[in-house]
Scaffold this motif. Structure first.
Motif, PDB file in Angstrom:
ATOM      1  N   PRO A   1       0.678  -1.360  -0.018  1.00 47.38           N
ATOM      2  CA  PRO A   1      -0.096   0.009   0.028  1.00 47.38           C
ATOM      3  C   PRO A   1       0.804   1.196   0.070  1.00 47.38           C
ATOM      4  O   PRO A   1       2.172   1.201   0.454  1.00 47.38           O
ATOM      5  CB  PRO A   1      -0.814  -0.118   1.286  1.00 47.38           C
ATOM      6  CG  PRO A   1       0.048  -1.001   2.175  1.00 47.38           C
ATOM      7  CD  PRO A   1       0.677  -1.938   1.177  1.00 47.38           C
ATOM      8  N   SER A   2       0.137   2.321  -0.490  1.00 45.55           N
ATOM      9  CA  SER A   2       1.125   3.635  -0.339  1.00 45.55           C
ATOM     10  C   SER A   2       0.926   4.236   1.131  1.00 45.55           C
ATOM     11  O   SER A   2      -0.013   3.706   1.931  1.00 45.55           O
ATOM     12  CB  SER A   2       0.419   4.409  -1.621  1.00 45.55           C
ATOM     13  OG  SER A   2      -0.765   4.979  -1.048  1.00 45.55           O
ATOM     14  N   ARG A   3       1.698   5.180   1.235  1.00 43.79           N
ATOM     15  CA  ARG A   3       1.581   6.101   2.573  1.00 43.79           C
ATOM     16  C   ARG A   3       0.047   6.492   2.584  1.00 43.79           C
ATOM     17  O   ARG A   3      -0.336   6.693   3.661  1.00 43.79           O
ATOM     18  CB  ARG A   3       2.561   7.171   2.416  1.00 43.79           C
ATOM     19  CG  ARG A   3       4.024   6.644   2.734  1.00 43.79           C
ATOM     20  CD  ARG A   3       4.647   8.024   3.281  1.00 43.79           C
ATOM     21  NE  ARG A   3       5.921   7.947   2.687  1.00 43.79           N
ATOM     22  CZ  ARG A   3       6.975   9.043   2.746  1.00 43.79           C
ATOM     23  NH1 ARG A   3       6.448  10.221   3.084  1.00 43.79           N
ATOM     24  NH2 ARG A   3       8.145   8.747   2.176  1.00 43.79           N
ATOM     25  N   LYS A   4      -0.269   7.207   1.418  1.00 46.63           N
ATOM     26  CA  LYS A   4      -1.549   7.558   1.335  1.00 46.63           C
ATOM     27  C   LYS A   4      -2.901   6.592   1.738  1.00 46.63           C
ATOM     28  O   LYS A   4      -3.649   6.859   2.517  1.00 46.63           O
ATOM     29  CB  LYS A   4      -2.012   8.156  -0.080  1.00 46.63           C
ATOM     30  CG  LYS A   4      -3.130   8.683  -0.332  1.00 46.63           C
ATOM     31  CD  LYS A   4      -3.501   9.552  -1.471  1.00 46.63           C
ATOM     32  CE  LYS A   4      -4.727  10.010  -1.708  1.00 46.63           C
ATOM     33  NZ  LYS A   4      -4.770  10.725  -3.095  1.00 46.63           N
ATOM     34  N   ASP A   5      -2.488   5.388   1.316  1.00 44.75           N
ATOM     35  CA  ASP A   5      -3.616   4.103   1.444  1.00 44.75           C
ATOM     36  C   ASP A   5      -3.361   3.882   3.251  1.00 44.75           C
ATOM     37  O   ASP A   5      -4.294   3.861   3.870  1.00 44.75           O
ATOM     38  CB  ASP A   5      -3.042   3.020   0.954  1.00 44.75           C
ATOM     39  CG  ASP A   5      -3.366   3.217  -0.547  1.00 44.75           C
ATOM     40  OD1 ASP A   5      -4.051   3.846  -1.097  1.00 44.75           O
ATOM     41  OD2 ASP A   5      -2.447   2.279  -1.172  1.00 44.75           O
TER      42      ASP A   5
ATOM     43  N   HIS B   1      -6.758  -3.887  11.480  1.00 44.16           N
ATOM     44  CA  HIS B   1      -5.902  -5.128  11.810  1.00 44.16           C
ATOM     45  C   HIS B   1      -5.924  -6.087  10.570  1.00 44.16           C
ATOM     46  O   HIS B   1      -4.842  -6.396  10.050  1.00 44.16           O
ATOM     47  CB  HIS B   1      -6.398  -5.831  12.778  1.00 44.16           C
ATOM     48  CG  HIS B   1      -5.805  -7.158  13.078  1.00 44.16           C
ATOM     49  ND1 HIS B   1      -4.522  -7.363  13.750  1.00 44.16           N
ATOM     50  CD2 HIS B   1      -6.101  -8.526  12.840  1.00 44.16           C
ATOM     51  CE1 HIS B   1      -4.068  -8.689  13.567  1.00 44.16           C
ATOM     52  NE2 HIS B   1      -4.947  -9.462  12.973  1.00 44.16           N
ATOM     53  N   ALA B   2      -7.236  -6.474  10.145  1.00 41.46           N
ATOM     54  CA  ALA B   2      -7.269  -7.491   9.218  1.00 41.46           C
ATOM     55  C   ALA B   2      -6.538  -6.781   7.637  1.00 41.46           C
ATOM     56  O   ALA B   2      -6.345  -7.501   7.156  1.00 41.46           O
ATOM     57  CB  ALA B   2      -9.062  -7.821   8.728  1.00 41.46           C
ATOM     58  N   TRP B   3      -7.010  -5.509   7.576  1.00 36.74           N
ATOM     59  CA  TRP B   3      -6.398  -4.714   6.234  1.00 36.74           C
ATOM     60  C   TRP B   3      -5.109  -5.133   6.217  1.00 36.74           C
ATOM     61  O   TRP B   3      -4.283  -5.416   5.269  1.00 36.74           O
ATOM     62  CB  TRP B   3      -6.932  -3.559   6.044  1.00 36.74           C
ATOM     63  CG  TRP B   3      -6.254  -2.658   5.052  1.00 36.74           C
ATOM     64  CD1 TRP B   3      -6.897  -2.735   3.730  1.00 36.74           C
ATOM     65  CD2 TRP B   3      -5.268  -1.691   4.944  1.00 36.74           C
ATOM     66  NE1 TRP B   3      -6.355  -2.017   2.847  1.00 36.74           N
ATOM     67  CE2 TRP B   3      -5.005  -1.580   3.749  1.00 36.74           C
ATOM     68  CE3 TRP B   3      -4.553  -1.546   6.020  1.00 36.74           C
ATOM     69  CZ2 TRP B   3      -4.257  -0.616   3.353  1.00 36.74           C
ATOM     70  CZ3 TRP B   3      -3.339  -0.463   5.675  1.00 36.74           C
ATOM     71  CH2 TRP B   3      -3.373   0.044   4.379  1.00 36.74           C
ATOM     72  N   ALA B   4      -4.304  -4.724   7.593  1.00 40.10           N
ATOM     73  CA  ALA B   4      -2.946  -4.917   7.548  1.00 40.10           C
ATOM     74  C   ALA B   4      -2.177  -6.097   7.776  1.00 40.10           C
ATOM     75  O   ALA B   4      -1.062  -6.147   7.223  1.00 40.10           O
ATOM     76  CB  ALA B   4      -2.636  -3.746   8.791  1.00 40.10           C
TER      77      ALA B   4
ATOM     78  N   LEU C   1       1.897  -0.096   8.882  1.00 44.09           N
ATOM     79  CA  LEU C   1       1.215  -1.411   8.855  1.00 44.09           C
ATOM     80  C   LEU C   1       1.471  -2.190  10.162  1.00 44.09           C
ATOM     81  O   LEU C   1       0.359  -2.691  10.742  1.00 44.09           O
ATOM     82  CB  LEU C   1       1.522  -2.361   7.726  1.00 44.09           C
ATOM     83  CG  LEU C   1       1.263  -1.585   6.376  1.00 44.09           C
ATOM     84  CD1 LEU C   1       2.051  -2.627   5.087  1.00 44.09           C
ATOM     85  CD2 LEU C   1      -0.244  -1.797   6.084  1.00 44.09           C
ATOM     86  N   GLN C   2       2.543  -2.203  10.678  1.00 46.43           N
ATOM     87  CA  GLN C   2       2.754  -2.741  12.083  1.00 46.43           C
ATOM     88  C   GLN C   2       1.843  -2.364  13.084  1.00 46.43           C
ATOM     89  O   GLN C   2       1.406  -2.962  13.985  1.00 46.43           O
ATOM     90  CB  GLN C   2       4.191  -3.197  12.432  1.00 46.43           C
ATOM     91  CG  GLN C   2       4.917  -3.987  11.530  1.00 46.43           C
ATOM     92  CD  GLN C   2       6.534  -4.036  11.995  1.00 46.43           C
ATOM     93  OE1 GLN C   2       7.050  -2.983  12.005  1.00 46.43           O
ATOM     94  NE2 GLN C   2       6.935  -5.067  12.128  1.00 46.43           N
ATOM     95  N   HIS C   3       2.065  -1.099  13.069  1.00 43.03           N
ATOM     96  CA  HIS C   3       1.277  -0.351  14.100  1.00 43.03           C
ATOM     97  C   HIS C   3      -0.455  -0.768  13.892  1.00 43.03           C
ATOM     98  O   HIS C   3      -1.095  -1.074  14.937  1.00 43.03           O
ATOM     99  CB  HIS C   3       1.128   1.073  14.079  1.00 43.03           C
ATOM    100  CG  HIS C   3       2.349   1.817  14.635  1.00 43.03           C
ATOM    101  ND1 HIS C   3       2.621   1.925  16.117  1.00 43.03           N
ATOM    102  CD2 HIS C   3       3.374   2.422  14.026  1.00 43.03           C
ATOM    103  CE1 HIS C   3       3.895   2.504  16.434  1.00 43.03           C
ATOM    104  NE2 HIS C   3       4.343   2.805  15.155  1.00 43.03           N
ATOM    105  N   LEU C   4      -1.032  -0.625  12.711  1.00 42.06           N
ATOM    106  CA  LEU C   4      -2.248  -0.711  12.337  1.00 42.06           C
ATOM    107  C   LEU C   4      -2.686  -2.195  12.918  1.00 42.06           C
ATOM    108  O   LEU C   4      -3.709  -2.529  13.264  1.00 42.06           O
ATOM    109  CB  LEU C   4      -2.786  -0.334  10.864  1.00 42.06           C
ATOM    110  CG  LEU C   4      -2.517   0.929  10.636  1.00 42.06           C
ATOM    111  CD1 LEU C   4      -2.730   1.075   9.138  1.00 42.06           C
ATOM    112  CD2 LEU C   4      -3.591   1.971  11.197  1.00 42.06           C
ATOM    113  N   HIS C   5      -1.847  -3.096  12.444  1.00 43.06           N
ATOM    114  CA  HIS C   5      -1.895  -4.460  12.777  1.00 43.06           C
ATOM    115  C   HIS C   5      -2.029  -4.760  14.419  1.00 43.06           C
ATOM    116  O   HIS C   5      -2.962  -5.547  14.663  1.00 43.06           O
ATOM    117  CB  HIS C   5      -0.775  -5.399  12.314  1.00 43.06           C
ATOM    118  CG  HIS C   5      -1.063  -6.857  12.441  1.00 43.06           C
ATOM    119  ND1 HIS C   5      -0.214  -7.450  13.748  1.00 43.06           N
ATOM    120  CD2 HIS C   5      -1.517  -7.657  11.632  1.00 43.06           C
ATOM    121  CE1 HIS C   5      -0.469  -8.660  13.363  1.00 43.06           C
ATOM    122  NE2 HIS C   5      -1.471  -8.794  12.304  1.00 43.06           N
ATOM    123  N   GLY C   6      -1.214  -3.837  14.918  1.00 46.85           N
ATOM    124  CA  GLY C   6      -1.337  -4.136  16.656  1.00 46.85           C
ATOM    125  C   GLY C   6      -2.468  -3.216  17.410  1.00 46.85           C
ATOM    126  O   GLY C   6      -2.660  -3.269  18.577  1.00 46.85           O
TER     127      GLY C   6
END
Length: 116
Positions: A11-15, A34-37, A57-62
């Motif tokens: 994904p881009s930074r914008k995404d 979480h599911a997206w990341a 992405l790791q942040h969003l995942h957690g």
């Protein structure tokens, strides 16, 4: 011929920013982010993701991590119906602001190692 599936493009930074902002605004759930990341964080081909994007992405995942109030130190990906959130809404917003600062620094010096 290889059995490995072709990894999805990073994904881009914008995404990433859009997902993070939607979470902060309450437009999406922690579980959905979480599911997206997860498709990039849990994929062995994630080394194709630029460092700044992968860190985000790791942040969003957690952000859906829950703490068991009866068993100290036990964490899992879940929902508040199963425990207490590890990250408060203010911490999520603060982490986003810090990530944006890192992106701005990288943009000011494109030769830095955080190229993403």
């Amino acid at each position: 011929m290889s059995d490995r599936k072709t990894p999805r493009p990073a994904p881009s930074r914008k995404d990433v920013a859009a997902q993070w902002q939607a979470l902060i605004a309450g437009d999406v759930t922690r579980e959905a982010v979480h599911a997206w990341a997860a498709s990039w964080v849990e994929d062995e081909a994630a080394f194709h993701v630029p460092p700044l994007v992968f860190g985000a992405l790791q942040h969003l995942h957690g952000f859906d991590l829950c703490r068991d109030p009866y068993r100290p130190g036990v964490l899992w990906h879940g929902s508040t119906s199963e425990g207490e959130w590890v990250h408060s809404p203010d911490e999520i917003a603060g982490a986003f602001a810090r990530w944006q600062d890192r992106c701005n620094l990288q943009d000011a010096d494109p030769q830095s190692e955080d190229n993403g």
